[in-house]
Design an enzyme around this catalytic site. Structure first.
Site, mmCIF file in Angstrom:
data_model
loop_
_atom_site.group_PDB
_atom_site.id
_atom_site.type_symbol
_atom_site.label_atom_id
_atom_site.label_comp_id
_atom_site.label_asym_id
_atom_site.label_seq_id
_atom_site.Cartn_x
_atom_site.Cartn_y
_atom_site.Cartn_z
ATOM 1 N N ASN A 465 1.165 -1.227 0.130
ATOM 2 C CA ASN A 465 -0.077 0.135 -0.307
ATOM 3 C C ASN A 465 1.126 1.328 -0.194
ATOM 4 O O ASN A 465 0.575 2.296 -0.010
ATOM 5 C CB ASN A 465 -0.940 -0.301 1.198
ATOM 6 C CG ASN A 465 -2.753 -0.294 1.137
ATOM 7 O OD1 ASN A 465 -2.679 -1.178 -0.593
ATOM 8 N ND2 ASN A 465 -3.763 -0.494 1.831
ATOM 9 N N TYR A 466 1.756 0.887 0.141
ATOM 10 C CA TYR A 466 3.349 2.270 -0.196
ATOM 11 C C TYR A 466 3.919 1.763 -1.373
ATOM 12 O O TYR A 466 5.533 1.518 -0.987
ATOM 13 C CB TYR A 466 4.021 2.159 0.868
ATOM 14 C CG TYR A 466 2.969 2.591 2.224
ATOM 15 C CD1 TYR A 466 2.214 3.227 2.975
ATOM 16 C CD2 TYR A 466 4.126 2.356 4.144
ATOM 17 C CE1 TYR A 466 2.022 3.423 3.610
ATOM 18 C CE2 TYR A 466 3.334 2.210 5.336
ATOM 19 C CZ TYR A 466 2.136 3.207 4.550
ATOM 20 O OH TYR A 466 1.763 2.898 5.859
#
Length: 522
Positions: A465-466
Site C-alpha cells: 500500500n506504499y
C-alpha cells in the site's frame, strides 16, 4: 447481497451529457454500456470524456499526489458508476474494445497506478459507490469500496461507542485499496490488519460476474485480502468485522528535539514498543526541517484504557519518555481517529467526512520493515540526512501483539512475527515540475540506500500500500513471473508464487494488469 444505497455526490456531476465531439471508440463504448446493464435503469450520466466540462475535475479531484498531474497520458473515458451492473458493463465493454482498466476508490495510490496507463484505457472511479451499513448486533458492517475510512469510522460511531475498525489513520483513504492491500493503523497490535477483519466481499471478475466469498472460493478470497484486488477483479464491497474498543481511550503526543536525548529514546523505543501490552500503540513520527537544520521526533500513542492505567504502565515500561498525566487526553475511539488524522482536539466528528485531501502535496514514498533495532550510529546518520533536506518525514509503526499470532501465509500480507516495526519514508515538496521532482526523488533513493544495512534482508521487504515502482515493474506485453519477483517477493515474500498461480487461473488473459499487477505463473 447487501442493501444498495445510491449517494448523490453532486447534482452538477450528474448532469453532464454525452458530447458530440467524442471519438468513434468513445461512442462505441457508450453504446456498448447502454446495452449491457439492462438489470438497472440508469437515471444519471456516468461516462465522461475529455471534452466534458467535468472530466478534468473528476480526474483530479481525489489525486493525492499532484506530481502525477504532469503525466502525458489520460483516460479515454472516466466511468463513475452508481450501480454494480454498471461496473459489470464497464468490464465487458473494455474487453470488447481492447481497453485497459484502471480502478480508483480513493486516490491515495502513491505511484498513480489507479489512474495512469501507457496504452488506451478507461478509469472506473468508484466515487459514487460509498454506502455503509453497520449492524451492531452482529458486530459487522457492509461497506462499498468507494467509501473512505473517515466515512466508515463516522458511521460506526453513530451506531456504537464501543466498536471500531482496525484501519488506517488518514480518513480520505478509499476502502477498496486499503483493504485489498492489507491496511493497518493504531489497532493493529490488538486486532491485526484491516484485511484480517474482512468476512466477505463482492467482486466483479474478468467475465463480468459478481462473486461473493462462496462463489469466488477461498483461494481468491485469500488473495484479495492483501494481494491487491486490482489484479483479480473490481472489488465492489466488503463485509467487515467490527472490533470492541473501550468507551474511553487515551492518547498522547510527546515531541523531542535532537538536543534532548532523542537518539537514545528512539533506540529504546525499538526495544520495547513491539513488546508492550497489545492495548498500547506508540508510533514515532520524525520530521526533518532542512530550512532550520532541525529534526523533531514525536511519540504518538493510543492506549485502549484510561490515563490512570496508562501512566503506571509507561512508568514501568518506558520511563525514559517521562510521560505525565498532563501530556495525555482521554477521548472516545472515534475522537482518537480524528486526532490521529491531524485535526485539533475538540474537532467535530464531521471532519471525518471531508473529501478534501488534508495533506495534498507532491511526494515520493518508500517503505521498509525492521527486524533488529537500528544502532545509535545508524540513527545519527538519519538525522544528518534529514537536516539537509526540507520536509522529510519518517513514520515508524510498531508491530508485535496480534501481528505475531497470525501466520505469514494467512493472507498475502506476510510481514508478521519477527518484524519490530514498519517504516514509511515520505519526501514532500511544493514546486511541481520534472526537474524539481527528480531532485527530491533522488534524495529519497539515497536515504533508502543508506537504510539498507539496518532493515530486513533476503528479501528487503516493503508494504504494497506504499507502492514503490523503484522496486521493479512488469513488462506489459510479456509479463514474466521470474522478472516480476524483483518487486513481488518484497511485497509478498513466499506468498507471491501462490498469488501468481491464482492469477493464471482466474484471469488467464491478464486483463487486469498494471506496472505492478500480479503476473501469471509461467
Amino acid at each position: 447481497m447487501m442493501k444498495q444505497v445510491i449517494l448523490l455526490v453532486s447534482l452538477l456531476l450528474l448532469s453532464v451529457s454525452w458530447t458530440s465531439t467524442s471519438t468513434p471508440i468513445q461512442n462505441d463504448f457508450k453504446r456498448c454500456m447502454s446495452t449491457q446493464f439492462s438489470a438497472y435503469t440508469k437515471n444519471f450520466e456516468i461516462i465522461y470524456t475529455p471534452e466534458s466540462s467535468l472530466y478534468s475535475y473528476l480526474l483530479q479531484s481525489t489525486i493525492q499526489n499532484p506530481r502525477w498531474l504532469n503525466a502525458t497520458t489520460q483516460p479515454l473515458l472516466i466511468v463513475a458508476p452508481f450501480h454494480e451492473s454498471e461496473v459489470q458493463a464497464a468490464v465487458l465493454c473494455s474487453k470488447k474494445y481492447d481497453l485497459q482498466v484502471r480502478v480508483r476508490s480513493g486516490g491515495h495510490d502513491y505511484e498513480g497506478l489507479s489512474f495512469l496507463c501507457q496504452t488506451p484505457y478507461i478509469i472506473i472511479d468508484l466515487i459514487n459507490m460509498r454506502s455503509i451499513d453497520i449492524n451492531v448486533e452482529e458486530e459487522t458492517g457492509w461497506v462499498q469500496s468507494g467509501a473512505t475510512l473517515g466515512e466508515l469510522y463516522y458511521a460506526i460511531a453513530k451506531k456504537s461507542q464501543v466498536h471500531g475498525f482496525p484501519g488506517g489513520l488518514c480518513p480520505t483513504v478509499g476502502i477498496g485499496g486499503h483493504l485489498s492491500g492489507g491496511g493497518f493503523g493504531t489497532l493493529l497490535r490488538k486486532y491485526g490488519l484491516a484485511a484480517d477483519n474482512v468476512l466477505d466481499a463482492y467482486l466483479v471478475d474478468v467475465n463480468g460476474r459478481i462473486l461473493d466469498r462462496k462463489a469466488m472460493g477461498e483461494d481468491l478470497f485469500w488473495a484479495i485480502r492483501g494481494g491487491g484486488g486490482a489484479s483479480f477483479g473490481i472489488l465492489l464491497s466488503w463485509k467487515i468485522r467490527l472490533v470492541r474498543v473501550p468507551k474511553i481511550v487515551t492518547g498522547f503526543s510527546v515531541s523531542k528535539t535532537l538536543d534532548s536525548g532523542v537518539t537514545e529514546l528512539v533506540h529504546r523505543w525499538q526495544e520495547i514498543a513491539p513488546y508492550l501490552p497489545e492495548d498500547l500503540f506508540i508510533r514515532i513520527v520524525i520530521v526533518g526541517d532542512g530550512f532550520n537544520k532541525a529534526v523533531q521526533v514525536s511519540f504518538n500513542s493510543l492506549f485502549l484504557g484510561e490515563i490512570d492505567t496508562l501512566i503506571p504502565l509507561m512508568n514501568k515500561s518506558f520511563p525514559e519518555l517521562g510521560l505525565k498525566s498532563e501530556d495525555c487526553i482521554e477521548m472516545s475511539w472515534v475522537e482518537s481517529a480524528v486526532n490521529f488524522a491531524g485535526f485539533p482536539n475538540g474537532s467535530l466528528l464531521e471532519v471525518l467526512l471531508d473529501k478534501k485531501q488534508l495533506f495534498k502535496s507532491n511526494f515520493k514514498a518508500k517503505s521498509d520493515f525492521v527486524t533488529e533495532p537500528i544502532p545509535i550510529n545508524g540513527l545519527e546518520g538519519i538525522w544528518g540526512r534529514f537536516v539537509e533536506e526540507e520536509i522529510a518525514i519518517m513514520i515508524m509503526d510498531p508491530f508485535g501483539g496480534k501481528m505475531n499470532e497470525i501466520s505469514e501465509s494467512e493472507t498475502p500480507f506476510p510481514h508478521r512475527k519477527g518484524n519490530l516495526y514498519n517504516i514509511q519514508y515520505l519526501k514532500k515538496w511544493e514546486k511541481n515540475g520534472v526537474r524539481e521532482s527528480n531532485r527530491h526523488v533522488n534524495w529519497m533513493r539515497s536515504l533508502y540506500k543508506y537504510m539498507g544495512p539496518y532493515v530486513s534482508k533476503s528479501p528487503r521487504t516493503a508494504y504494497v500500500n506504499y507502492r514503490d515502482l523503484d522496486l521493479g515493474t512488469n513488462n506489459h506485453d510479456n509479463t514474466n513471473y521470474l522478472e516480476s519477483t524483483s518487486w513481488g517477493v518484497k511485497y509478498y515474500k513466499g506468498n507471491f508464487k501462490r498469488l501468481a498461480q491464482l492469477k493464471s487461473k482466474v484471469d488467464p488473459e491478464n486483463f487486469f494488469r498494471s506496472e505492478q499487477s500480479i503476473p501469471h505463473y509461467k
